[in-house]
Design a protein around this motif. Structure first.
Motif: not given
Length: 154
Positions: A5-18, A30-36
């Motif tokens: 589930d954490k990996r699924s959430a990571a994929r979704l967050a990565a797509v949103q960040a991209l 900047e984007t990585r810091n904002e999301f994290e």
């Protein structure tokens, strides 16, 4: 929350960040810091964003940025003639790039798992037709870079 589930959430967050990077022009750091700091695992406007495997999120995000040229060329080869990646919707581009990165660079994740996960991400934003396109494109990418996983067993 289970690791899957954490990996699924990571994929979704990565797509949103991209997607955000594509639309705003903001950089990786900047984007990585904002999301994290503000999105992953936090509540925003009454909506709770799931916890994600941060290392996996970081790997996908940084990997797509570092390898975008080769990733885009692989995707372009699989798209229908006359529809280069540049003509594809920004969210769809982010999904295809993240999926192609994972298929090319994350051999620790079975290809079929990666494909299904990104089809599910597409389903969160689009309908069945677009999800089918993600499935077809990522399946073609997987068969190019991980042919052994698709050979008949016996």
């Amino acid at each position: 929350m289970a690791n899957a589930d954490k990996r699924s959430a990571a994929r979704l967050a990565a797509v949103q960040a991209l997607y955000q990077m594509d639309v705003t022009g903001n950089g990786l750091k900047e984007t990585r810091n904002e999301f994290e700091s503000f999105w992953i695992g936090h509540e925003i406007e009454g909506e709770r964003y799931k916890d994600a495997e941060i290392a996996f999120f970081d790997d996908i995000l940084a990997g797509v940025v570092a390898g975008q040229g080769p990733i885009d060329r692989v995707i372009d080869k699989t798209l229908a003639s006359g529809w280069p990646l540049a003509r594809i919707d920004s969210v769809m581009r982010a999904i295809l790039r993240a999926g192609a990165y994972e298929l090319r660079q994350r051999a620790d994740v079975p290809a079929r798992v990666s494909i299904k996960e990104y089809v599910d991400v597409a389903g969160a934003f689009f309908g069945a037709e677009e999800s089918g396109m993600v499935n077809a494109v990522l399946d073609a990418v997987a068969r190019q870079c991980r042919a052994a996983e698709f050979e008949p067993r016996g």
